[in-house]
Design a protein around this motif. Structure first.
Motif, mmCIF file in Angstrom:
data_model
loop_
_atom_site.group_PDB
_atom_site.id
_atom_site.type_symbol
_atom_site.label_atom_id
_atom_site.label_comp_id
_atom_site.label_asym_id
_atom_site.label_seq_id
_atom_site.Cartn_x
_atom_site.Cartn_y
_atom_site.Cartn_z
ATOM 1 N N ASP A 134 17.294 61.368 69.331
ATOM 2 C CA ASP A 134 16.522 62.149 69.383
ATOM 3 C C ASP A 134 16.495 63.233 70.448
ATOM 4 O O ASP A 134 17.824 63.179 71.176
ATOM 5 C CB ASP A 134 15.794 60.853 70.611
ATOM 6 N N TYR A 135 15.554 64.080 70.911
ATOM 7 C CA TYR A 135 15.375 64.727 72.295
ATOM 8 C C TYR A 135 14.573 64.587 73.005
ATOM 9 O O TYR A 135 13.113 64.780 72.479
ATOM 10 C CB TYR A 135 15.579 66.016 72.047
ATOM 11 N N ASP A 136 14.824 64.188 74.485
ATOM 12 C CA ASP A 136 13.160 64.231 75.478
ATOM 13 C C ASP A 136 12.554 62.870 74.731
ATOM 14 O O ASP A 136 11.391 63.579 74.987
ATOM 15 C CB ASP A 136 12.803 65.372 75.127
ATOM 16 N N ASN A 137 12.377 61.775 74.610
ATOM 17 C CA ASN A 137 12.308 61.188 73.481
ATOM 18 C C ASN A 137 11.293 61.205 72.167
ATOM 19 O O ASN A 137 9.991 60.968 72.715
ATOM 20 C CB ASN A 137 10.847 60.140 75.105
ATOM 21 N N ARG A 138 11.883 62.151 71.838
ATOM 22 C CA ARG A 138 11.126 62.616 70.640
ATOM 23 C C ARG A 138 11.985 62.317 69.644
ATOM 24 O O ARG A 138 13.300 63.275 69.760
ATOM 25 C CB ARG A 138 10.980 63.771 71.131
ATOM 26 N N THR A 170 8.534 74.171 76.326
ATOM 27 C CA THR A 170 9.326 72.694 77.014
ATOM 28 C C THR A 170 9.812 71.911 76.063
ATOM 29 O O THR A 170 9.303 71.803 74.833
ATOM 30 C CB THR A 170 7.800 71.937 77.641
ATOM 31 N N ALA A 171 10.495 70.911 76.458
ATOM 32 C CA ALA A 171 11.400 69.878 75.243
ATOM 33 C C ALA A 171 10.144 69.459 73.357
ATOM 34 O O ALA A 171 10.565 69.651 72.610
ATOM 35 C CB ALA A 171 12.100 68.756 75.756
ATOM 36 N N SER A 172 8.670 69.189 74.428
ATOM 37 C CA SER A 172 7.696 68.321 73.487
ATOM 38 C C SER A 172 7.401 69.932 71.842
ATOM 39 O O SER A 172 6.910 69.246 70.873
ATOM 40 C CB SER A 172 6.902 68.514 73.999
ATOM 41 N N HIS A 221 18.928 73.802 75.230
ATOM 42 C CA HIS A 221 17.769 74.194 76.098
ATOM 43 C C HIS A 221 17.668 74.862 77.366
ATOM 44 O O HIS A 221 16.667 75.793 77.497
ATOM 45 C CB HIS A 221 17.117 72.337 75.948
ATOM 46 N N ASP A 272 23.816 65.483 72.515
ATOM 47 C CA ASP A 272 22.738 64.951 73.733
ATOM 48 C C ASP A 272 23.497 65.876 74.639
ATOM 49 O O ASP A 272 22.193 66.550 74.284
ATOM 50 C CB ASP A 272 22.747 64.642 74.328
ATOM 51 N N PHE A 327 21.285 69.790 75.155
ATOM 52 C CA PHE A 327 20.760 69.774 77.066
ATOM 53 C C PHE A 327 20.929 71.439 77.416
ATOM 54 O O PHE A 327 20.181 72.061 77.482
ATOM 55 C CB PHE A 327 21.365 69.153 77.764
#
Ligand SMILES: Nc1ncnc2c1ncn2[C@@H]1O[C@H](COP(=O)(O)OP(=O)(O)OP(=O)(O)O)[C@@H](O)[C@H]1O
Ligand SMILES: [Mg+2]
Length: 479
Positions: A116-120, A20-22, A188, A181, A185
């Motif tokens: 940032d990626y996915d708000n991180r 997961t992106a996190s 990922h 971005d 994407f």
């Protein structure tokens, strides 16, 4: 024994949760060469140096050309130290919550942006050095720091730095982040797809491995059972034979009156004991033969066999049985039949078993005919050619022995099964014909031991033809 790790299982894989992106770093998500290519094209367009760092501080991409001004400053120790200090400071800048602008000792500017990626936050982008319109001259403090610097050269080199406003650089950074971005994407997505594919391949592989292990286990168990069964058969049959021989011998002596005269009823009982004892002995001998054949311990004593003599012997042995049944038993052999290299006792057993069956399964008034003829049989591919490639089919001289009856016949789907031990087409307890179902399995194994084969054909107009074909000569290919 431990299995070597499979190529699939050995691949480093991550669980979907870890993907997961996190949990992923910038380095996980992007292909470094794609990143370098993107940074290169931005540099070509705007001529402003750029560096991309991951959140963990790894430099992922940098445009390698050093501005001439910095190459010149690096020749002097004090400015060089100041530049090293600057580089350390810029790298340590945390561009959160807002982008940071840092001034260099030359008066040039660096700008640091968060990625940032996915708000991180997953990395930093550093653009610079560049001249801002507010400060078009090199910082005079530089000459104070190092008096041996040439002010004219400094001025000329400073003028070669790209000129841009911080707003323009922020705009460039925005475009760069937009392009990044997209790369992130698709990176990922590719990572997820690859890992899901790997996981499913690994699952199927594991499943296959488990099934394989179970099959191997079942196979080993069956093999062990088969071995135990053969041992058991051999031991029991052997142990039964000795007391049974005594029973037969003594009942025979009794019925002959050696131990004194018996009345009619007593004689009848003893005769039955003798007859049943003989039947039991036959069955035991059959079982012994079968277990010897299965374990490969039966040895053949081959010699030249006169086939006509063999057929005559079998027909005369079975003539009384055939007569009792009202079946006509004959044998016919063409003139000049060659001899056969085989074990006569075992071949006699084959013909006896087949002819007994033929008589047993032919109703009164029918016929059973034994015949023999010289023939040829195909040489096995493996025997004729080391590579298993058969260019010419080689024929080997053989002899075909036929037992044909006009009996009840064997249906197509039963033909392969009748050779199984204890198999009888009519397996019911009310069946008329006697026997245990061992005869044909012994026939098949004896013929196999002679490198021959046995076939079941339909007889015309009714009944069955058993054709046994065995090689005639010792050598594998000779005329
Ligand atoms: N000539 C034949 N015609 C019709 N059926 C046959 C013939 N020969 C064999 N069979 C069938 O094949 C079965 C197996 O034969 P096999 O000789 O192995 O056993 P069996 O004759 O029943 O018993 P055993 O030979 O042990 O005394 C027979 O029970 C019978 O159903
Ligand atoms: Mg039989």
């Amino acid at each position: 024994m431990t299995e070597p790790p499979s190529p699939v299982a050995a691949r480093s894989e991550r669980s979907l949760d870890e993907l997961t992106a996190s949990r992923l770093t910038l380095d996980d998500l992007v292909d470094r060469s794609a990143l370098r290519e993107m940074a290169g094209s931005f540099y070509e367009l705007f001529q402003i140096q750029l560096m991309i760092y991951s959140e963990e501080g790894i430099l992922l991409s940098a445009v390698a050309e050093q501005p001439e001004l910095y190459a010149y400053l690096n020749e002097f120790s004090a400015p060089r130290e100041a530049l090293v200090e600057l580089a350390r400071r810029v790298r340590a800048i945390d561009p959160r919550p807002a982008d940071v602008t840092e001034h260099c000792i030359t008066g040039a500017v660096y700008q640091v942006f968060g990625l940032d990626y996915d708000n991180r936050q997953i990395g930093r982008l550093i653009l610079g050095p560049f001249r801002s319109p507010e400060r078009r001259e090199v910082d005079p403090k530089l000459v104070e720091l190092e008096p041996s610097l040439d002010p004219e050269q400094l001025k000329a080199l400073f003028a070669r730095l790209p000129l841009a406003t911080t707003e323009t650089v922020a705009l460039i950074a925005r475009h760069l982040k937009g392009a990044l971005d997209l790369i992130l994407f698709s990176g990922h997505k590719a990572l997820l797809t690859t890992n899901m594919h790997l996981a499913s391949v690994r699952d199927s592989f594991r499943e296959l491995q488990e099934k394989n292990a179970k099959l191997q286990e079942a196979y080993n168990r069956l093999k062990e059972l088969d071995r135990l069964k053969s041992n058991f058969l051999a031991t029991v049959s052997h142990e039964l034979r000795t007391p049974l021989t005594s029973i037969i011998g003594y009942s025979e002596m009794l019925s002959e009156g050696i131990a004194g005269e018996m009345n009619a009823e007593q004689r009848e009982f003893v005769t039955t004991i003798h007859e049943k004892g003989e039947q039991l002995l036959e069955l035991i001998m059959g079982l012994l033969d079968l277990s010897k054949l299965e374990s490969g311990t039966m040895s053949l004593h081959k010699r030249e066999v006169d086939v006509a003599e063999l057929l005559d012997d079998v027909t005369s042995t079975l003539q009384p049985t055939a007569r009792r049944k009202g079946v006509q038993l004959t044998s016919s052999v063409g003139a000049g039949l060659p001899t056969l290299w085989a074990d006569p006792e075992r071949l006699r057993q084959v013909l006896l078993n087949l002819s007994e069956n033929a008589i047993k399964f032919t109703p009164e008034g029918g016929t059973v005919e034994l015949s023999a003829a010289a023939s040829f049989m195909d040489v096995d591919a493996g025997e004729g050619d080391a590579d298993g490639m058969v260019l010419f089919t080689t024929k080997r001289p053989a002899m075909s022995l036929v037992v044909a009856d006009t009996g009840i016949g064997i249906s197509e789907h039963e033909k392969a099964r009748v050779f199984d031990a204890f198999y009888q087409v009519d397996g019911s307890s009310t069946r008329e014909a006697g026997g245990t179902g061992l005869g044909l399995s012994i026939v098949k194994r004896l013929v196999d031991a002679h490198d021959g084969r046995v076939e079941i054909q339909d007889n015309s107009p009714c009944g069955t033809r058993f054709v046994v074909t065995v090689p005639r000569r010792r050598a594998s290919i000779s005329g």
